[in-house]
Design a protein around this motif. Sequence first.
Motif, PDB file in Angstrom:
ATOM      1  N   PHE A   1       0.835  -1.205   0.000  1.00 57.91           N
ATOM      2  CA  PHE A   1       0.000   0.000   0.000  1.00 57.91           C
ATOM      3  C   PHE A   1       0.868   1.253   0.000  1.00 57.91           C
ATOM      4  N   TYR A   2       1.865   1.301   0.874  1.00 59.58           N
ATOM      5  CA  TYR A   2       2.691   2.500   0.957  1.00 59.58           C
ATOM      6  C   TYR A   2       3.602   2.662  -0.263  1.00 59.58           C
ATOM      7  N   LEU A   3       3.942   1.567  -0.914  1.00 60.70           N
ATOM      8  CA  LEU A   3       4.664   1.666  -2.185  1.00 60.70           C
ATOM      9  C   LEU A   3       3.774   2.358  -3.217  1.00 60.70           C
ATOM     10  N   ALA A   4       2.527   1.929  -3.296  1.00 59.16           N
ATOM     11  CA  ALA A   4       1.580   2.563  -4.217  1.00 59.16           C
ATOM     12  C   ALA A   4       1.362   4.036  -3.838  1.00 59.16           C
ATOM     13  N   GLU A   5       1.269   4.307  -2.542  1.00 59.07           N
ATOM     14  CA  GLU A   5       1.098   5.696  -2.081  1.00 59.07           C
ATOM     15  C   GLU A   5       2.290   6.562  -2.498  1.00 59.07           C
ATOM     16  N   SER A   6       3.497   6.010  -2.390  1.00 61.68           N
ATOM     17  CA  SER A   6       4.671   6.801  -2.761  1.00 61.68           C
ATOM     18  C   SER A   6       4.663   7.122  -4.250  1.00 61.68           C
ATOM     19  N   TYR A   7       4.192   6.183  -5.072  1.00 61.22           N
ATOM     20  CA  TYR A   7       4.052   6.485  -6.497  1.00 61.22           C
ATOM     21  C   TYR A   7       2.965   7.543  -6.715  1.00 61.22           C
ATOM     22  N   PHE A   8       1.848   7.396  -6.017  1.00 56.50           N
ATOM     23  CA  PHE A   8       0.751   8.363  -6.160  1.00 56.50           C
ATOM     24  C   PHE A   8       1.199   9.761  -5.757  1.00 56.50           C
ATOM     25  N   LEU A   9       1.836   9.876  -4.614  1.00 49.60           N
ATOM     26  CA  LEU A   9       2.270  11.182  -4.117  1.00 49.60           C
ATOM     27  C   LEU A   9       3.387  11.785  -4.971  1.00 49.60           C
ATOM     28  N   ASN A  10       4.101  10.933  -5.675  1.00 48.70           N
ATOM     29  CA  ASN A  10       5.147  11.398  -6.593  1.00 48.70           C
ATOM     30  C   ASN A  10       4.576  11.658  -7.996  1.00 48.70           C
ATOM     31  N   GLU A  11       3.267  11.579  -8.100  1.00 46.24           N
ATOM     32  CA  GLU A  11       2.531  11.843  -9.340  1.00 46.24           C
ATOM     33  C   GLU A  11       2.888  10.869 -10.456  1.00 46.24           C
ATOM     34  N   GLU A  12       3.230   9.640 -10.089  1.00 40.43           N
ATOM     35  CA  GLU A  12       3.457   8.562 -11.046  1.00 40.43           C
ATOM     36  C   GLU A  12       2.194   7.697 -11.016  1.00 40.43           C
ATOM     37  N   TYR A  13       1.141   8.214 -11.627  1.00 38.78           N
ATOM     38  CA  TYR A  13      -0.197   7.654 -11.442  1.00 38.78           C
ATOM     39  C   TYR A  13      -0.384   6.280 -12.076  1.00 38.78           C
ATOM     40  N   VAL A  14       0.203   6.050 -13.226  1.00 36.56           N
ATOM     41  CA  VAL A  14       0.036   4.757 -13.886  1.00 36.56           C
ATOM     42  C   VAL A  14       0.656   3.647 -13.039  1.00 36.56           C
ATOM     43  N   GLN A  15       1.843   3.896 -12.504  1.00 34.97           N
ATOM     44  CA  GLN A  15       2.491   2.903 -11.640  1.00 34.97           C
ATOM     45  C   GLN A  15       1.715   2.746 -10.336  1.00 34.97           C
TER      46      GLN A  15
ATOM     47  N   GLN B   1      -2.454  -4.444  -7.577  1.00 39.97           N
ATOM     48  CA  GLN B   1      -1.753  -5.632  -7.081  1.00 39.97           C
ATOM     49  C   GLN B   1      -2.119  -5.897  -5.613  1.00 39.97           C
ATOM     50  N   LEU B   2      -2.193  -4.853  -4.819  1.00 43.93           N
ATOM     51  CA  LEU B   2      -2.591  -5.002  -3.413  1.00 43.93           C
ATOM     52  C   LEU B   2      -3.997  -5.580  -3.317  1.00 43.93           C
ATOM     53  N   ILE B   3      -4.913  -5.050  -4.104  1.00 44.18           N
ATOM     54  CA  ILE B   3      -6.302  -5.497  -4.062  1.00 44.18           C
ATOM     55  C   ILE B   3      -6.428  -6.949  -4.508  1.00 44.18           C
ATOM     56  N   ARG B   4      -5.675  -7.338  -5.537  1.00 45.49           N
ATOM     57  CA  ARG B   4      -5.731  -8.720  -6.020  1.00 45.49           C
ATOM     58  C   ARG B   4      -5.103  -9.701  -5.043  1.00 45.49           C
ATOM     59  N   LYS B   5      -3.947  -9.337  -4.473  1.00 41.04           N
ATOM     60  CA  LYS B   5      -3.240 -10.247  -3.573  1.00 41.04           C
ATOM     61  C   LYS B   5      -3.907 -10.345  -2.206  1.00 41.04           C
ATOM     62  N   MET B   6      -4.433  -9.247  -1.723  1.00 43.02           N
ATOM     63  CA  MET B   6      -4.978  -9.198  -0.368  1.00 43.02           C
ATOM     64  C   MET B   6      -6.369  -8.556  -0.381  1.00 43.02           C
ATOM     65  N   PRO B   7      -7.387  -9.327  -0.762  1.00 39.65           N
ATOM     66  CA  PRO B   7      -8.728  -8.749  -0.907  1.00 39.65           C
ATOM     67  C   PRO B   7      -9.363  -8.267   0.402  1.00 39.65           C
ATOM     68  N   PHE B   8      -8.807  -8.658   1.533  1.00 38.35           N
ATOM     69  CA  PHE B   8      -9.373  -8.238   2.816  1.00 38.35           C
ATOM     70  C   PHE B   8      -8.482  -7.240   3.539  1.00 38.35           C
ATOM     71  N   THR B   9      -7.658  -6.545   2.780  1.00 38.35           N
ATOM     72  CA  THR B   9      -6.755  -5.567   3.370  1.00 38.35           C
ATOM     73  C   THR B   9      -7.538  -4.398   3.972  1.00 38.35           C
ATOM     74  N   PRO B  10      -7.073  -3.859   5.078  1.00 43.12           N
ATOM     75  CA  PRO B  10      -7.742  -2.678   5.641  1.00 43.12           C
ATOM     76  C   PRO B  10      -7.591  -1.432   4.762  1.00 43.12           C
ATOM     77  N   PHE B  11      -6.733  -1.523   3.755  1.00 44.91           N
ATOM     78  CA  PHE B  11      -6.509  -0.400   2.846  1.00 44.91           C
ATOM     79  C   PHE B  11      -7.383  -0.478   1.593  1.00 44.91           C
ATOM     80  N   MET B  12      -8.357  -1.367   1.579  1.00 47.51           N
ATOM     81  CA  MET B  12      -9.159  -1.601   0.379  1.00 47.51           C
ATOM     82  C   MET B  12      -9.847  -0.328  -0.118  1.00 47.51           C
TER      83      MET B  12
END
Length: 192
Positions: A73-87, A94-105
């Motif tokens: 989740f925080y890897l994705a957040e770092s890309y988002f905050l760095n404005e690398e939206y596609v990544q 990937q987080l949603i597919r691997k961990m469907p019950f994540t608290p970050f859903m």
Amino acid sequence: MNKFIIIILTTLAMLVNACSAGKGKIKLEEEVKTRFDKGMYYLGKERYLRAQEEFTYVVISGSHTELGDDAQFYLAESYFLNEEYVQAIADYDQLIRKMPFTPFMQKSRYRICESYVQESLPYYKDQTYTDKALDKLQEFLDDFPATKHKEEATSLIQTLRNKLAKKNSMKRVFFTSNLMSFRLQFIRLKKL
């Protein structure tokens, strides 16, 4: 006697190997925790590239630990905050597919929507990301009807629909002007 010695040496070698493997696992878990903490530090300091390095290490090496989905989740957040939206979209997915019950859903799903909105081009260019943003926003509202992002998501949907409407009206104007031009040329040719 020789068989007895071979059996004892083999057993002893297996015990030594098992004991050292446990120490390696503990070291790896400590390293994963340390790197995760560094990633959080860099994320807080807005040093997103360094945070990405640390979280990538944790995702690869510590996927079996309890920090695995947090790091993803925080890897994705770092890309988002760095404005690398596609990544960011790819990592949230990937987080949603691997961990469907994540608290970050819910947050991940909304960040995907925001990323598509950010990637949406002006009305006079390709609208693929606009269409995807509309689809993702509608799915988000369907799946999380009581979300705190409801008003913002509804507003974004309206803005994106207006952009598509403007694109379609510009197409009609262009088509109509081309048709008129063609008719005028046809009339001129007929007169000749």
